[in-house]
Design a protein around this motif. Structure first.
Motif, mmCIF file in Angstrom:
data_model
loop_
_atom_site.group_PDB
_atom_site.id
_atom_site.type_symbol
_atom_site.label_atom_id
_atom_site.label_comp_id
_atom_site.label_asym_id
_atom_site.label_seq_id
_atom_site.Cartn_x
_atom_site.Cartn_y
_atom_site.Cartn_z
ATOM 1 N N ARG A 1 0.823 -1.205 0.000
ATOM 2 C CA ARG A 1 0.000 0.000 0.000
ATOM 3 C C ARG A 1 0.858 1.257 0.000
ATOM 4 O O ARG A 1 0.586 2.222 -0.726
ATOM 5 C CB ARG A 1 -0.917 -0.014 1.223
ATOM 6 C CG ARG A 1 -1.921 1.137 1.253
ATOM 7 C CD ARG A 1 -2.634 1.164 2.588
ATOM 8 N NE ARG A 1 -1.694 1.375 3.687
ATOM 9 C CZ ARG A 1 -1.182 2.570 4.020
ATOM 10 N NH1 ARG A 1 -1.497 3.650 3.338
ATOM 11 N NH2 ARG A 1 -0.332 2.671 5.021
ATOM 12 N N HIS A 2 1.916 1.233 0.787
ATOM 13 C CA HIS A 2 2.802 2.394 0.839
ATOM 14 C C HIS A 2 3.495 2.625 -0.510
ATOM 15 O O HIS A 2 3.612 3.767 -0.974
ATOM 16 C CB HIS A 2 3.842 2.187 1.947
ATOM 17 C CG HIS A 2 4.804 3.333 2.070
ATOM 18 N ND1 HIS A 2 4.447 4.569 2.582
ATOM 19 C CD2 HIS A 2 6.143 3.421 1.729
ATOM 20 C CE1 HIS A 2 5.488 5.368 2.549
ATOM 21 N NE2 HIS A 2 6.539 4.696 2.042
ATOM 22 N N ASN A 3 3.960 1.552 -1.118
ATOM 23 C CA ASN A 3 4.599 1.693 -2.439
ATOM 24 C C ASN A 3 3.624 2.218 -3.486
ATOM 25 O O ASN A 3 3.992 3.018 -4.363
ATOM 26 C CB ASN A 3 5.167 0.348 -2.877
ATOM 27 C CG ASN A 3 6.343 -0.087 -2.019
ATOM 28 O OD1 ASN A 3 6.998 0.747 -1.379
ATOM 29 N ND2 ASN A 3 6.616 -1.383 -2.003
ATOM 30 N N GLU A 4 2.375 1.766 -3.433
ATOM 31 C CA GLU A 4 1.383 2.239 -4.395
ATOM 32 C C GLU A 4 1.109 3.729 -4.222
ATOM 33 O O GLU A 4 0.965 4.471 -5.202
ATOM 34 C CB GLU A 4 0.091 1.431 -4.231
ATOM 35 C CG GLU A 4 -0.967 1.772 -5.286
ATOM 36 C CD GLU A 4 -2.193 0.892 -5.148
ATOM 37 O OE1 GLU A 4 -3.141 1.085 -5.934
ATOM 38 O OE2 GLU A 4 -2.205 0.017 -4.253
ATOM 39 N N GLU A 5 1.046 4.191 -2.985
ATOM 40 C CA GLU A 5 0.855 5.622 -2.745
ATOM 41 C C GLU A 5 2.047 6.427 -3.247
ATOM 42 O O GLU A 5 1.887 7.517 -3.793
ATOM 43 C CB GLU A 5 0.629 5.853 -1.253
ATOM 44 C CG GLU A 5 -0.691 5.304 -0.739
ATOM 45 C CD GLU A 5 -0.832 5.507 0.763
ATOM 46 O OE1 GLU A 5 0.158 6.021 1.373
ATOM 47 O OE2 GLU A 5 -1.889 5.164 1.321
ATOM 48 N N GLN A 6 3.235 5.902 -3.039
ATOM 49 C CA GLN A 6 4.416 6.596 -3.520
ATOM 50 C C GLN A 6 4.433 6.688 -5.047
ATOM 51 O O GLN A 6 4.865 7.694 -5.611
ATOM 52 C CB GLN A 6 5.677 5.874 -3.013
ATOM 53 C CG GLN A 6 5.904 5.978 -1.522
ATOM 54 C CD GLN A 6 6.243 7.397 -1.103
ATOM 55 O OE1 GLN A 6 6.839 8.158 -1.857
ATOM 56 N NE2 GLN A 6 5.831 7.764 0.110
ATOM 57 N N ARG A 7 3.975 5.629 -5.711
ATOM 58 C CA ARG A 7 3.958 5.661 -7.178
ATOM 59 C C ARG A 7 2.934 6.661 -7.716
ATOM 60 O O ARG A 7 3.148 7.289 -8.748
ATOM 61 C CB ARG A 7 3.641 4.260 -7.729
ATOM 62 C CG ARG A 7 4.789 3.279 -7.636
ATOM 63 C CD ARG A 7 4.538 2.058 -8.501
ATOM 64 N NE ARG A 7 3.335 1.330 -8.090
ATOM 65 C CZ ARG A 7 3.344 0.341 -7.207
ATOM 66 N NH1 ARG A 7 4.487 -0.034 -6.641
ATOM 67 N NH2 ARG A 7 2.220 -0.273 -6.886
ATOM 68 N N LYS A 8 1.814 6.801 -7.000
ATOM 69 C CA LYS A 8 0.780 7.704 -7.476
ATOM 70 C C LYS A 8 1.074 9.167 -7.185
ATOM 71 O O LYS A 8 0.526 10.059 -7.834
ATOM 72 C CB LYS A 8 -0.560 7.323 -6.847
ATOM 73 C CG LYS A 8 -1.134 6.015 -7.372
ATOM 74 C CD LYS A 8 -2.486 5.726 -6.752
ATOM 75 C CE LYS A 8 -3.080 4.430 -7.308
ATOM 76 N NZ LYS A 8 -4.408 4.133 -6.704
ATOM 77 N N SER A 9 1.902 9.429 -6.193
ATOM 78 C CA SER A 9 2.182 10.817 -5.848
ATOM 79 C C SER A 9 3.060 11.465 -6.916
ATOM 80 O O SER A 9 4.052 10.881 -7.373
ATOM 81 C CB SER A 9 2.875 10.876 -4.483
ATOM 82 O OG SER A 9 4.111 10.207 -4.534
ATOM 83 N N HIS A 10 2.671 12.676 -7.311
ATOM 84 C CA HIS A 10 3.395 13.460 -8.325
ATOM 85 C C HIS A 10 3.535 12.686 -9.646
ATOM 86 O O HIS A 10 4.535 12.853 -10.357
ATOM 87 C CB HIS A 10 4.786 13.875 -7.817
ATOM 88 C CG HIS A 10 4.758 14.599 -6.520
ATOM 89 N ND1 HIS A 10 4.234 15.870 -6.372
ATOM 90 C CD2 HIS A 10 5.181 14.210 -5.279
ATOM 91 C CE1 HIS A 10 4.339 16.257 -5.121
ATOM 92 N NE2 HIS A 10 4.902 15.266 -4.419
ATOM 93 N N ARG A 11 2.577 11.855 -9.936
ATOM 94 C CA ARG A 11 2.638 11.075 -11.185
ATOM 95 C C ARG A 11 1.935 11.845 -12.308
ATOM 96 O O ARG A 11 0.855 12.403 -12.099
ATOM 97 C CB ARG A 11 1.978 9.717 -10.999
ATOM 98 C CG ARG A 11 2.080 8.824 -12.237
ATOM 99 C CD ARG A 11 1.536 7.450 -11.940
ATOM 100 N NE ARG A 11 1.701 6.556 -13.075
ATOM 101 C CZ ARG A 11 1.384 5.270 -13.079
ATOM 102 N NH1 ARG A 11 0.891 4.719 -11.975
ATOM 103 N NH2 ARG A 11 1.555 4.533 -14.141
#
Length: 667
Positions: A228-238
């Protein structure tokens, strides 16, 4: 057996004696001869077994697989999952819309009511029914859709940091070599380092700062939380259109190309409006009939149909009343719109003149026009009255027959270029026999502009623009007498090619003095009172009693690849030549009567032949021009026929050859 062979067999073991000594090549040859060399049969056959008695013959035809039935009995297995929508065809992808077809004429071009052939009706319906437009909702998601235009690419890349990787950088070989040389000069021994290692000479480990520790690196965390944390990181500033940042493919290497086609419409080239204003000779003794057509000298082709016009006075027209009862308004046109898809420096506007057939060859009939002058009318009044009386007699007896009279040609691009070089809204140009070196002259009041216009004719085809030149009024002052034995198109192309040479043979000919005034201008986008080649009225057409403008059908010099969107069923007949030299009889003034028949009876002639000028709209017959006392004449006539939509075995073209007696009999 002999003692030696028996001893050898005794030495071999028992199982080796049972092995067959047949060579493999012989086995393949035997099987190939037995089964015709079929690879499929040889693959499945057991070589050691006997051939089966119910073998399928190789010549038996095998039914192909029914593709639709196979799909119904073997449906594709699609597993349920999040990617199932990518496999199935979207049910709402295709949307079909119907747009009404625009008709540029007041009445649609359709076959006549009598044509009841279902195939003809279906074909004609394709030219009148509405357009079916298929829109694809998800077309932009396919590989053939490329929204990456230059402006969109710049807008998407705005604010993004520029990413530079080592693999993208091209090393500079010269600087790289300099760095290597400098490194060699600065090399030192390992003993010079503090601790005897290269690492110590480069990094001072004691004084260097430690790297930042990774937080929570060794903490225990469930896998779901990490995902979940990795998915949020990928979506941020994408970027919302990440894949659209990829540059477009090269034009030479597309995966597929889907272009949205334009709505089909009737093809037109560059359109030219020609208005015939007046035709005047030194003497006026008989009606003269004129026609216009475009010719391409380089391609040696006629590139338009004929446009017939009548500029005679009412007094001259009255001579033909016994033969012409009433003239249709469509045959009274004096202006025409020509279409030129491939304009070039080799296009000529050819003007041909004809007169009523009379006794005497072309030279004798043209002599009065070259001898008498308008200024000597009073002095030659009796001679002119005698000529006018003879013309009236010939018009009454032979008014339906014509004879060649004169011709001239206008180099179209000379007019366009010279008119485009002037500053006035309209241009006056005079075209006649040149006195100086050159084949033609386009003159106006200033000789400097005339020389400039002639120099422009040597430019290439890129200057052949018929849409932006200024309107020009031309005065053609000289015509060439027709030669009875040089009437074919081949002879005409030789004359036109010769006109462009400095030492033209036509300059030495004795001209027929006349004044033909015509206007040449770019055709307006929506001209009023215009008729199609099928004589249909083009919108707008406010009043049917006004003298119309005719659209002249183009015969392109090269193929044009456009769909046919309008119903057009025309036939053009061009009689070339006739040879009666070896026939017995006194037939010398020969004309060819052309008819379109629907049976063998003379009453079956159909009124589908287009009229020329100042006559009925359609006729049942057409006659070629007569060359006086010529048993093997050439012809330059055009017969335009409106074909029925449904042709049967009874339809045919009938050619009848007549001898026309020019001398009136005593009785």
């Amino acid at each position: 057996p002999e003692p030696g062979i028996a001893a050898a067999m005794a030495e071999r073991r028992a199982f080796a004696q049972k092995i067959s000594r047949t060579v493999a090549a012989e086995v393949r040859k035997q099987i190939a001869g037995q089964y015709g060399g079929s690879p499929q049969l040889l693959k499945n056959l057991n070589v050691g077994a006997n051939a089966s008695s119910n073998t399928v013959p190789l010549t038996e035809a095998v039914d192909p697989v029914d593709f639709e039935e196979y799909l119904l009995t073997h449906p594709p297995v699609i597993e349920s999952g999040p990617l199932r929508d990518l496999i199935e065809f979207p049910p709402d992808d295709i949307e079909v819309l119907y747009n009404p077809r625009e008709c540029r004429t007041l009445l649609q071009a359709v076959p006549e009511e009598g044509d009841n052939d279902p195939h003809v009706r279906d074909c004609a319906r394709s030219c009148t029914e509405d357009w079916a437009i298929v829109n694809r909702k998800y077309h932009k998601l396919g590989t053939g859709f490329n929204p990456n235009t230059l402006d969109k690419q710049k807008e998407r890349q705005r604010g993004l940091p520029k990413q530079v990787f080592e693999s993208d950088e091209m090393p500079d070989h010269s600087s790289y070599q300099d760095d290597q040389d400098d490194l060699k000069r600065r090399s030192m021994s390992i003993d010079d380092t503090p601790r005897g290692s290269w690492a110590c000479s480069i990094f001072d480990l004691k004084n260097s700062l430690p790297d930042v520790l990774l937080p929570n690196l060794l903490d225990r965390a469930p896998n779901e939380e990490i995902d979940r944390h990795n998915e949020e990181q990928r979506k941020s500033h994408r970027h919302r259109e990440l894949f659209a940042l990829h540059p477009a493919l090269d034009e030479e290497e597309p995966i597929e190309r889907h272009c949205v086609p334009d709505v089909p419409k009737e093809h037109f080239g560059q359109r030219l409006l020609v208005k015939c204003l007046s035709l005047k000779f030194e003497i006026e003794i008989e009606p003269i009939f004129a026609s216009l057509a475009l010719y391409d000298v380089k391609e040696k082709k006629r590139i338009s149909e004929n446009f017939y016009f009548d500029l005679n006075s009412e007094q001259m027209k009255s001579m033909l009343r016994p033969h012409i009862q009433s003239a249709a308004i469509s045959t009274l046109a004096r202006s025409a719109i020509f279409s030129i898809t491939y304009p070039s420096q080799d296009v000529f506007l050819v003007i041909k003149l004809e007169k009523v057939l009379q006794q005497g060859d072309i030279g004798e009939c043209a002599e009065p026009y070259m001898v008498f002058k308008e200024s000597d009318t009073a002095k030659n009044k009796e001679k002119l009255e005698k000529l006018r009386g003879q013309s009236e007699q010939f018009c009454q007896r032979l008014g339906r027959y014509r004879m060649p009279f004169a011709w001239t040609a206008i180099h179209l691009m000379n007019i366009v270029n010279s008119a485009g070089s002037l500053e006035r809204d309209t241009t006056d140009l005079e075209i006649g026999m040149p006195e100086r070196k050159g084949s033609w002259s386009e003159r106006r009041n200033s000789s400097i502009v005339g020389r400039r216009s002639l120099e422009r004719t040597t430019s290439g085809d890129e200057s052949c623009n018929l849409t932006s030149f200024r309107p020009a009024t031309l005065t053609v002052t000289n015509f060439f007498k027709q030669e009875g034995d040089r009437l074919s198109d081949e002879d005409l192309f030789k004359f036109l090619a010769d006109m462009r040479r400095p030492s033209s043979v036509l300059r030495r000919l004795r001209p027929i003095t006349a004044q033909l005034k015509i206007d040449i201008s770019p055709a307006p986008e929506n001209p009023h009172y215009c008729l199609t080649p099928e004589l249909l009225q083009v919108k707008p057409y406010p009043d049917s009693r006004v003298r119309p403008t005719r659209e002249i059908l183009e015969f392109p010099a090269k193929d044009i690849y456009v769909p046919n969107t309008t119903y057009r069923n025309l036939l053009y007949v061009y009689p070339q030549s006739l040879n009666f030299a070896n026939r017995q009889g006194s037939a010398r003034n020969i004309t060819v009567k052309v008819q379109f028949m629907n049976g063998e009876d003379p009453s079956n002639a159909m009124p589908v032949i287009f009229g020329k000028s100042s006559c009925s709209e359609y006729a049942k017959e057409a006659y070629t021009a007569v060359v006086y006392h010529n048993r093997s004449p050439d012809f330059h006539d055009e017969v335009k026929i409106k074909l029925p939509a449904s042709l049967t075995d009874h339809h045919h073209i009938l050619f009848t050859f007549h001898h026309v007696s020019c001398q009136q009999k005593q009785n």
